[in-house]
Design a protein around this motif. Structure first.
Motif, PDB file in Angstrom:
ATOM      1  N   GLU A  44       0.834  -1.194   0.000  1.00 23.57           N
ATOM      2  CA  GLU A  44       0.000   0.000   0.000  1.00 23.57           C
ATOM      3  C   GLU A  44       0.873   1.251   0.000  1.00 23.57           C
ATOM      4  O   GLU A  44       1.947   1.272   0.596  1.00 23.57           O
ATOM      5  CB  GLU A  44      -0.909   0.023   1.238  1.00 23.57           C
ATOM      6  N   PRO A  45       0.439   2.326  -0.669  1.00 21.92           N
ATOM      7  CA  PRO A  45       1.196   3.576  -0.630  1.00 21.92           C
ATOM      8  C   PRO A  45       1.204   4.162   0.771  1.00 21.92           C
ATOM      9  O   PRO A  45       0.346   3.839   1.592  1.00 21.92           O
ATOM     10  CB  PRO A  45       0.443   4.478  -1.612  1.00 21.92           C
ATOM     11  N   ALA A  46       2.170   5.006   1.030  1.00 22.54           N
ATOM     12  CA  ALA A  46       2.334   5.535   2.380  1.00 22.54           C
ATOM     13  C   ALA A  46       2.693   7.005   2.346  1.00 22.54           C
ATOM     14  O   ALA A  46       3.153   7.530   1.340  1.00 22.54           O
ATOM     15  CB  ALA A  46       3.432   4.760   3.117  1.00 22.54           C
ATOM     16  N   ALA A  47       2.481   7.675   3.468  1.00 26.68           N
ATOM     17  CA  ALA A  47       2.923   9.059   3.623  1.00 26.68           C
ATOM     18  C   ALA A  47       4.329   9.065   4.211  1.00 26.68           C
ATOM     19  O   ALA A  47       4.736   8.127   4.889  1.00 26.68           O
ATOM     20  CB  ALA A  47       1.968   9.822   4.527  1.00 26.68           C
ATOM     21  N   ILE A  48       5.063  10.121   3.942  1.00 27.16           N
ATOM     22  CA  ILE A  48       6.432  10.262   4.445  1.00 27.16           C
ATOM     23  C   ILE A  48       6.448  11.397   5.457  1.00 27.16           C
ATOM     24  O   ILE A  48       5.990  12.495   5.164  1.00 27.16           O
ATOM     25  CB  ILE A  48       7.401  10.565   3.296  1.00 27.16           C
ATOM     26  N   HIS A  49       6.972  11.134   6.629  1.00 24.68           N
ATOM     27  CA  HIS A  49       6.995  12.203   7.632  1.00 24.68           C
ATOM     28  C   HIS A  49       8.394  12.580   8.085  1.00 24.68           C
ATOM     29  O   HIS A  49       8.572  13.623   8.711  1.00 24.68           O
ATOM     30  CB  HIS A  49       6.120  11.844   8.833  1.00 24.68           C
ATOM     31  N   ARG A  55      23.205  13.037   7.823  1.00 27.54           N
ATOM     32  CA  ARG A  55      23.655  14.423   7.944  1.00 27.54           C
ATOM     33  C   ARG A  55      22.633  15.261   8.703  1.00 27.54           C
ATOM     34  O   ARG A  55      21.432  14.967   8.676  1.00 27.54           O
ATOM     35  CB  ARG A  55      23.909  15.013   6.553  1.00 27.54           C
ATOM     36  N   PRO A  56      23.070  16.332   9.375  1.00 25.03           N
ATOM     37  CA  PRO A  56      22.150  17.180  10.157  1.00 25.03           C
ATOM     38  C   PRO A  56      21.356  18.126   9.264  1.00 25.03           C
ATOM     39  O   PRO A  56      21.534  19.339   9.289  1.00 25.03           O
ATOM     40  CB  PRO A  56      23.089  17.941  11.090  1.00 25.03           C
ATOM     41  N   GLU A  57      20.466  17.554   8.465  1.00 21.96           N
ATOM     42  CA  GLU A  57      19.648  18.328   7.540  1.00 21.96           C
ATOM     43  C   GLU A  57      18.179  18.218   7.914  1.00 21.96           C
ATOM     44  O   GLU A  57      17.702  17.149   8.304  1.00 21.96           O
ATOM     45  CB  GLU A  57      19.848  17.840   6.104  1.00 21.96           C
ATOM     46  N   LEU A  58      17.469  19.335   7.762  1.00 24.12           N
ATOM     47  CA  LEU A  58      16.040  19.393   8.042  1.00 24.12           C
ATOM     48  C   LEU A  58      15.326  19.954   6.823  1.00 24.12           C
ATOM     49  O   LEU A  58      15.858  20.813   6.122  1.00 24.12           O
ATOM     50  CB  LEU A  58      15.763  20.315   9.237  1.00 24.12           C
ATOM     51  N   ALA A  59      14.113  19.476   6.582  1.00 24.84           N
ATOM     52  CA  ALA A  59      13.287  20.046   5.517  1.00 24.84           C
ATOM     53  C   ALA A  59      12.346  21.066   6.151  1.00 24.84           C
ATOM     54  O   ALA A  59      11.519  20.733   7.006  1.00 24.84           O
ATOM     55  CB  ALA A  59      12.491  18.962   4.802  1.00 24.84           C
ATOM     56  N   LEU A  60      12.501  22.303   5.732  1.00 24.18           N
ATOM     57  CA  LEU A  60      11.683  23.402   6.227  1.00 24.18           C
ATOM     58  C   LEU A  60      10.490  23.558   5.288  1.00 24.18           C
ATOM     59  O   LEU A  60      10.661  23.792   4.093  1.00 24.18           O
ATOM     60  CB  LEU A  60      12.516  24.677   6.243  1.00 24.18           C
ATOM     61  N   THR A  61       9.270  23.394   5.812  1.00 17.38           N
ATOM     62  CA  THR A  61       8.084  23.462   4.953  1.00 17.38           C
ATOM     63  C   THR A  61       7.076  24.468   5.494  1.00 17.38           C
ATOM     64  O   THR A  61       6.955  24.659   6.710  1.00 17.38           O
ATOM     65  CB  THR A  61       7.394  22.089   4.822  1.00 17.38           C
ATOM     66  N   HIS A 176       3.963  14.311   4.958  1.00 11.75           N
ATOM     67  CA  HIS A 176       3.422  14.739   6.250  1.00 11.75           C
ATOM     68  C   HIS A 176       4.511  15.564   6.957  1.00 11.75           C
ATOM     69  O   HIS A 176       5.255  16.278   6.316  1.00 11.75           O
ATOM     70  CB  HIS A 176       3.001  13.510   7.055  1.00 11.75           C
ATOM     71  N   TRP A 177       4.625  15.452   8.249  1.00 13.90           N
ATOM     72  CA  TRP A 177       5.655  16.179   8.995  1.00 13.90           C
ATOM     73  C   TRP A 177       5.955  15.430  10.278  1.00 13.90           C
ATOM     74  O   TRP A 177       5.157  14.615  10.758  1.00 13.90           O
ATOM     75  CB  TRP A 177       5.187  17.603   9.324  1.00 13.90           C
ATOM     76  N   SER A 178       7.121  15.685  10.843  1.00 22.28           N
ATOM     77  CA  SER A 178       7.488  15.090  12.138  1.00 22.28           C
ATOM     78  C   SER A 178       7.589  16.134  13.236  1.00 22.28           C
ATOM     79  O   SER A 178       7.525  15.805  14.421  1.00 22.28           O
ATOM     80  CB  SER A 178       8.819  14.338  12.017  1.00 22.28           C
ATOM     81  N   ILE A 179       7.755  17.414  12.841  1.00 21.72           N
ATOM     82  CA  ILE A 179       7.826  18.516  13.803  1.00 21.72           C
ATOM     83  C   ILE A 179       6.762  19.547  13.427  1.00 21.72           C
ATOM     84  O   ILE A 179       6.823  20.128  12.346  1.00 21.72           O
ATOM     85  CB  ILE A 179       9.221  19.184  13.806  1.00 21.72           C
ATOM     86  N   HIS A 180       5.814  19.782  14.310  1.00 19.33           N
ATOM     87  CA  HIS A 180       4.692  20.684  14.034  1.00 19.33           C
ATOM     88  C   HIS A 180       4.827  21.930  14.909  1.00 19.33           C
ATOM     89  O   HIS A 180       4.884  21.840  16.124  1.00 19.33           O
ATOM     90  CB  HIS A 180       3.375  19.971  14.350  1.00 19.33           C
ATOM     91  N   GLY A 203      16.936  14.779   9.521  1.00 16.95           N
ATOM     92  CA  GLY A 203      15.912  14.255   8.629  1.00 16.95           C
ATOM     93  C   GLY A 203      14.492  14.609   9.000  1.00 16.95           C
ATOM     94  O   GLY A 203      13.554  14.159   8.322  1.00 16.95           O
ATOM     95  N   ASP A 204      14.287  15.420  10.015  1.00 11.55           N
ATOM     96  CA  ASP A 204      12.929  15.820  10.375  1.00 11.55           C
ATOM     97  C   ASP A 204      12.346  16.761   9.316  1.00 11.55           C
ATOM     98  O   ASP A 204      13.073  17.509   8.653  1.00 11.55           O
ATOM     99  CB  ASP A 204      12.912  16.527  11.732  1.00 11.55           C
ATOM    100  N   ILE A 205      11.034  16.721   9.176  1.00  7.32           N
ATOM    101  CA  ILE A 205      10.298  17.645   8.311  1.00  7.32           C
ATOM    102  C   ILE A 205       9.511  18.586   9.213  1.00  7.32           C
ATOM    103  O   ILE A 205       8.651  18.149   9.978  1.00  7.32           O
ATOM    104  CB  ILE A 205       9.362  16.887   7.356  1.00  7.32           C
ATOM    105  N   LEU A 206       9.832  19.869   9.138  1.00 11.62           N
ATOM    106  CA  LEU A 206       9.222  20.881   9.998  1.00 11.62           C
ATOM    107  C   LEU A 206       8.050  21.549   9.301  1.00 11.62           C
ATOM    108  O   LEU A 206       8.157  21.917   8.135  1.00 11.62           O
ATOM    109  CB  LEU A 206      10.246  21.952  10.389  1.00 11.62           C
ATOM    110  N   LEU A 207       6.956  21.712  10.021  1.00 13.18           N
ATOM    111  CA  LEU A 207       5.767  22.357   9.475  1.00 13.18           C
ATOM    112  C   LEU A 207       5.541  23.729  10.090  1.00 13.18           C
ATOM    113  O   LEU A 207       5.373  23.863  11.304  1.00 13.18           O
ATOM    114  CB  LEU A 207       4.533  21.493   9.717  1.00 13.18           C
TER     115      LEU A 207
END
Length: 253
Positions: A44-49, A55-61, A176-180, A203-207
Motif C-alpha cells: 500500500e502507498p504511504a505518507a512520508i513524515h 547528515r544534520p539536515e532538516l526540511a523546512l516546509t 506529512h511532517w514530524s515537527i509541528h 531528517g525531520d520535516i518541519l511544518l
C-alpha cells in the motif's frame, strides 16, 4: 485495528534508483518523482513524515492556503537568515488569487508542492472528488510555475488509505511532517520556538504556515532558525531530503 503507514528513509545512490524507476514510469503522464514510489509491506502507498538521515539536515516546509500579509515577512526572514532551500505547499485556489505572491516564492528558488485546490478535508470526500481536486491543483500549479509539482500535502494534513491510493495513482508522494510548530493556533512566539526546536533529529520535516491565520510565525521563525543553526542543522527542500531514499516503515495508529 487499522494503521496508516508512515515512512522513514535512508540515503542511497540517487542515479541507480532513478535508472530503475525510469523503466516503470516511462510513458506515464507527470511522472517526475526523484525516487521510487513508496509502499508499505502490504503493497500500500504511504505518507512520508521524516528521513532517517546521517547528515544534520532538516526540511523546512510552509503551508499556505489564504491571505497575503504573512508571506512577504516570511520570505524576507528566510533571505535574511540565508535559508536558500525550503518547500512551500501551496493551495492552488490561493495561487489563482495571488499569482504574484506565488511568483515571489519561485523567484526566491523555493520548491513548490501541492496543497490541493479546495482547502477541505479529503478524508470526508469520495475518491473521485479527491482525484479531481488533486488534478485541478496540478494543472493550475503547473501552468503558473511552469513546473509540475511532485509532492502533495493534503489540505489540513488530512489523509487516509483512500487518499494515499489516489495520490499514488496520480504519481504524487504524500508528505506529512514530524515537527509541528502549531503556529496556526497562535500559541505565542515562545511556544512556536519550543515546538520547532525541541527533540529535533536529522531528517525531520518541519511544518510552519504562511497563511494569514498564523500571525506569530514571522516573529518566531528567525529565533527558531538561529537556534537550529547553532545546533548544527542546515535546511534543504523536501525533495533534496528524500532524493535517493530507501524506505523503512513505521506504523502509526
Amino acid at each position: 485495528m487499522n494503521f496508516i503507514w508512515v515512512w522513514h528513509a535512508k540515503m542511497l545512490k540517487r542515479y541507480m534508483i532513478i535508472g530503475i524507476a525510469a523503466f516503470f514510469t516511462a510513458g506515464i503522464l507527470y511522472v517526475e518523482s526523484p525516487f521510487l514510489p513508496v509502499f508499505s509491506p502490504e503493497g500500500e502507498p504511504a505518507a512520508i513524515h521524516r528521513v532517517n538521515a546521517e547528515r544534520p539536515e532538516l526540511a523546512l516546509t510552509f503551508d499556505i492556503s489564504w491571505g497575503e500579509e504573512q508571506l512577504n515577512p516570511i520570505l524576507d526572514i528566510l533571505a535574511e537568515e540565508n535559508v536558500d532551500e525550503a518547500t512551500f505547499f501551496v493551495s492552488a485556489a490561493w495561487a489563482e488569487r495571488h499569482p504574484e505572491l506565488l511568483n515571489k516564492i519561485t523567484e526566491a528558488g523555493y520548491e513548490i508542492g501541492s496543497h490541493g485546490y479546495r482547502h477541505e478535508h479529503y478524508t470526508r470526500w469520495e475518491e473521485e472528488a479527491i482525484k479531481k481536486d488533486i488534478q485541478k491543483a496540478h494543472q493550475i500549479l503547473s501552468e503558473l510555475t511552469e513546473e509540475a509539482p511532485q509532492l502533495l500535502r493534503p489540505p489540513n494534513g488530512s489523509f487516509d488509505e483512500r487518499v494515499l491510493n489516489v495520490a499514488e495513482s496520480l504519481n504524487y508522494d504524500v508528505i506529512h511532517w514530524s515537527i509541528h510548530s502549531h503556529d496556526w493556533e497562535n500559541p505565542g512566539v515562545e511556544a512556536i520556538v519550543e515546538n520547532t526546536t525541541t527533540n529535533v533529529e536529522n531528517g525531520d520535516i518541519l511544518l510552519f504556515h504562511a497563511s494569514d491565520s498564523a500571525k506569530q510565525t514571522a516573529e518566531a521563525l528567525p529565533i527558531a532558525l538561529e537556534k537550529l543553526k547553532k545546533e548544527g542543522f542546515s535546511f534543504v527542500t523536501v525533495s533534496q531530503l528524500l532524493t535517493g531514499a530507501e524506505v523503512k516503515a513505521e506504523e502509526i495508529n
